[in-house]
Scaffold this active site. Structure first.
Site, short mmCIF file in Angstrom:
data_model
loop_
_atom_site.label_atom_id
_atom_site.label_comp_id
_atom_site.label_asym_id
_atom_site.label_seq_id
_atom_site.Cartn_x
_atom_site.Cartn_y
_atom_site.Cartn_z
N ARG A 223 -16.44 2.28 -8.45
CA ARG A 223 -15.48 1.18 -8.19
C ARG A 223 -14.12 1.54 -8.75
O ARG A 223 -13.86 1.43 -9.95
CB ARG A 223 -16.00 -0.11 -8.84
CG ARG A 223 -15.06 -1.28 -8.73
CD ARG A 223 -14.97 -1.86 -7.34
NE ARG A 223 -16.21 -2.52 -6.94
CZ ARG A 223 -16.50 -2.82 -5.67
NH1 ARG A 223 -15.66 -2.53 -4.69
NH2 ARG A 223 -17.65 -3.40 -5.37
N GLN B 91 -22.62 -0.86 3.70
CA GLN B 91 -21.16 -1.01 3.79
C GLN B 91 -20.45 0.33 3.59
O GLN B 91 -20.79 1.11 2.72
CB GLN B 91 -20.75 -2.00 2.69
CG GLN B 91 -19.29 -2.07 2.39
CD GLN B 91 -18.68 -3.43 2.76
OE1 GLN B 91 -19.11 -4.07 3.72
NE2 GLN B 91 -17.68 -3.83 2.03
N ARG C 62 -19.29 8.12 0.52
CA ARG C 62 -18.89 7.80 -0.86
C ARG C 62 -20.05 7.84 -1.86
O ARG C 62 -19.80 7.75 -3.06
CB ARG C 62 -18.18 6.44 -0.91
CG ARG C 62 -19.04 5.24 -0.57
CD ARG C 62 -18.26 3.92 -0.74
NE ARG C 62 -19.05 2.77 -0.35
CZ ARG C 62 -18.74 1.51 -0.63
NH1 ARG C 62 -17.64 1.24 -1.32
NH2 ARG C 62 -19.50 0.51 -0.23
N HIS D 118 -9.87 4.75 0.54
CA HIS D 118 -9.89 3.35 0.05
C HIS D 118 -9.27 3.31 -1.35
O HIS D 118 -9.95 3.08 -2.35
CB HIS D 118 -11.36 2.92 0.03
CG HIS D 118 -11.64 1.48 -0.25
ND1 HIS D 118 -11.08 0.79 -1.30
CD2 HIS D 118 -12.45 0.61 0.38
CE1 HIS D 118 -11.54 -0.43 -1.30
NE2 HIS D 118 -12.38 -0.59 -0.28
N ASP E 101 -7.47 -9.71 2.15
CA ASP E 101 -8.35 -8.69 2.77
C ASP E 101 -7.92 -8.54 4.22
O ASP E 101 -8.39 -9.24 5.10
CB ASP E 101 -9.82 -9.14 2.64
CG ASP E 101 -10.79 -8.01 2.93
OD1 ASP E 101 -10.34 -6.96 3.45
OD2 ASP E 101 -12.00 -8.18 2.67
N GLU F 182 -5.22 0.98 1.58
CA GLU F 182 -6.17 1.96 2.11
C GLU F 182 -5.62 2.52 3.43
O GLU F 182 -5.17 1.76 4.28
CB GLU F 182 -7.52 1.29 2.34
CG GLU F 182 -7.97 0.46 1.14
CD GLU F 182 -9.13 -0.48 1.46
OE1 GLU F 182 -9.90 -0.18 2.38
OE2 GLU F 182 -9.25 -1.52 0.79
#
Ligand code: BG6
Length: 296
Positions: free
Chosen positions: A72, A90, A95, A163, A208, A267
């Site tokens: 994170r 997701q 990643r 991201h 978002d 991002e």
């Protein structure tokens, strides 16, 4: 940074191989101008700082450093899909995979280039065969190049995104510039399609937004830290701006309740209707350069 430096191997004084947090392998890069940390897990850049500057990237105090779990903060690589996908979780599998370190090199001026490759996996086998490489160049600025080569005989449609979590002094003192006039999907308003009208975006609630068909650079002006971060991109038609704000922060186990004050994600990639359609044999490269300068 608080890395566990138990088994350090130093190469030419510029690149050090370490056991990072959670004992995950990590590379520390030192150049004449800057330092960076990159985990093989996700080929994830978790830290970049110029010698006279404040760290550029936010990293949550609550982040997991575990196989199979995303980190994170820093720069998660989102590939080959962005957001949720039924039955697949997701933001893709890139990643959460341990990438292979293929090569590193030190240029005569002292900048360091590190090249990674995404290994084959059962997850990758569900998609057309492809080679995915990621090159991180650490110098005065941080340069990221994610390239995908379609090795199959069919068109490969995929999404990609770097991201990036930026650290800020206080979100209330931050403006995000460069998206005026762009059309976006507002995830906090049922994916309503809207157009950005103000010159700059200020964040005072959950944000978002997926901006589509925008290739512009974005600048994050931070009055508290007295700097402007510039996000330059090539071969990217989408920009996502995200801050979870209070309620969502409280719902995320790997993110501190108060950390929304200290970060913003800007991002760069190609998502949704901007997904890449890659012909057999073709290569596409997403390039992002991150730089900061004093706020004037
Ligand atoms: C952003 C999405 O890119 O990533 C948000 O637009 C999402 O909707 C955020 O919440 C974080 O995603 P994750 O999977 O890392 O928690």
């Amino acid at each position: 940074m608080n890395s566990a430096k138990s088994s350090a191997t130093n190469v030419l004084g510029h690149v050090t191989f370490l056991d990072g947090r959670g004992d995950l392998p990590m590379i520390e890069v030192i150049t004449p101008w800057s330092t960076a940390e990159i985990y093989l897990h996700g080929a994830h850049v978790t830290h970049f700082k110029t010698n006279d500057g404040h760290p550029l990237l936010f990293l949550s105090q609550c982040s997991r450093f575990e196989e199979g779990q995303p980190i994170r903060g820093g720069i998660p690589i989102i590939f080959p899909w962005f957001g949720p996908r039924e039955g697949l979780g997701q933001h893709g599998y890139a990643r959460v995979k341990a990438w292979e370190l293929k090569q590193f090199s030190i240029a005569p001026d002292g900048s360091v280039r590190v090249r990674f490759r995404l290994p084959d996996s059962p997850d990758a086998a569900k998609f057309p065969a492809c080679t995915v490489e990621y090159v991180v160049t650490v110098s005065k600025v941080l340069t990221l190049e994610l390239s995908v080569t379609n090795q199959s005989k069919e068109v490969f449609t995929y999404e990609d995104c770097l991201h990036t979590y930026f650290t800020v002094g206080n979100i209330k003192d931050v403006t995000v510039k460069g998206l005026k006039g762009a059309s976006y999907l507002d995830k906090v308003d049922n994916m309503a399609r809207k157009t950005e009208t103000p010159d700059v975006i200020r964040i005072a609630s959950e944000v978002d937004r997926t901006y589509l068909d925008t290739t512009s650079a974005v600048e994050i002006a931070d009055a508290k830290l007295g700097r402007v971060i510039r996000v330059e991109k090539e071969n990217s038609k989408s920009t996502v701006v995200w801050n979870p704000w209070i309620a969502k922060a409280q719902q995320m186990a790997d993110y501190g309740d108060e950390e929304y004050h200290e970060m913003v994600c800007v991002e760069s990639g190609n998502v949704g209707s901007n997904a890449i359609k890659l012909a057999p044999g073709a290569t596409s490269m997403l390039k992002v350069t991150l730089d900061s300068s004093p706020l004037r």
